[in-house]
Enzyme design. Sequence first.
Site, PDB file in Angstrom:
ATOM      1  N   LEU A 175       0.816  -1.205   0.000  1.00  0.00           N
ATOM      2  CA  LEU A 175       0.000   0.000   0.000  1.00  0.00           C
ATOM      3  C   LEU A 175       0.858   1.267   0.000  1.00  0.00           C
ATOM      4  O   LEU A 175       1.957   1.284   0.546  1.00  0.00           O
ATOM      5  CB  LEU A 175      -0.924   0.018   1.214  1.00  0.00           C
ATOM      6  CG  LEU A 175      -1.803  -1.220   1.424  1.00  0.00           C
ATOM      7  CD1 LEU A 175      -2.686  -1.032   2.648  1.00  0.00           C
ATOM      8  CD2 LEU A 175      -2.649  -1.506   0.192  1.00  0.00           C
ATOM      9  N   CYS A 176       0.327   2.314  -0.588  1.00  0.00           N
ATOM     10  CA  CYS A 176       1.046   3.585  -0.685  1.00  0.00           C
ATOM     11  C   CYS A 176       0.856   4.408   0.586  1.00  0.00           C
ATOM     12  O   CYS A 176       0.291   5.513   0.563  1.00  0.00           O
ATOM     13  CB  CYS A 176       0.569   4.362  -1.912  1.00  0.00           C
ATOM     14  SG  CYS A 176       0.959   3.546  -3.465  1.00  0.00           S
TER      15      CYS A 176
END
Length: 412
Positions: free
Chosen positions: A362-363
């Site tokens: 995930l960013c």
Amino acid sequence: MSGEGESLNASAARFGSDDNQLLVGGHTLGDLAARVGQTPFYAYDRRLITQRVAELRDAIPASLHLHYAIKANPMPAVVQLLSGLTDGLDVASAAEMQVALDTGIAPELISFAGPGKTDTELAAAVAAGVIVNMESEGEMRRLAAIGDRQGRRPVVSIRVNPAFELKTSGMKMGGGPKPFGVDEERVPRMLAELAALDLDFRGFHIFGGSQNLRVEAIVESQRSTLELATRLAAHSPVPMRWLNIGGGLGIPYFPGEKPLDLAPIADNLSDLCERAARELPEATLVMELGRYLVAEAGIYVSEVVDRKESRGEVFLVTNGGLHHHLAASGNFGQVIRKNYPVCLGNRLVSPDTERVTVVGPLCTPLDILADKVTLPRAESGDLVVIFQSGAYGYSASPHLFLSHPVPAQVLV
């Protein structure tokens, strides 16, 4: 394996190993991953769940009923297994109630708690015949009206918010102002109103808190619970037939935490059951447990998709993360982030080890599964295992965050 200490060694030993791989339900992790057909996934070992219930049964008095709180792990297969091992099920939504009813256990062995039950949920509970733990005077009145419309007599208890709390709990559910239950000082007046309504009143649900590893605090809370129930029973229009004393038994997640010693808790419960037999002779005593029954029987498995170095630190990037296991990321109530026990499940031991941080795809910098742990040197395709993942894992995580695929679940 990570060198984080006793918690990891105990976790791995609980499952066992073969060919330097973790065993889950008698399967090596590599074989299990092939059988599941995808990563990430959660796996729950039925042998460990069954063993935990048996150990508890051996310790506690036979007269004390044991219920499973579905919210800890509502996977239908897990609930089905525990419906046959325990004396009842506790639910916190209409969907959980349906899972409980689908097991085939008698509705009167199911209790329904939660501070925001809708009229639709209450109507379903009344129609099913489960015990509704009433959380307010308003909910009591709504139940009475629903019973009148259905021509049924709702089965109810009162969830009490005690003045005391379960000290040192990971999550406090009682004491002080709370959205849960009815303040103990309001209960006598509520019972007086209940006497004029067509409700099948059974007793009380009193629950101070969860995830407690201090024996003294648990014993004190259980004693206070029975004393409070006895005092409140004097105001009941009918003899008490049911008392749910909650649970609160914790499990060790982090280095330095020790498993609970059940012996003094069991001794205290024996004393309480004897007292209850004298003071509340028609009441069945129930202990409700969720996490304690399932957490240590579950693992979360993700696959390394990339290995990278950044300014002297090694990162293992996996296809799983906080969107699948919010608690392990430290974003589910931890004030200071700590690592759950973690290992490389397809290669438990190796002379070639290194210090790494395991992150997800995930960013966000919050997507950390294990921070600076020692593991065998890993490459793409290796399987990272997070232990203590059988409770509040899959169902307590934001699967839709950034729209990645959801994990699988298996009971083996």
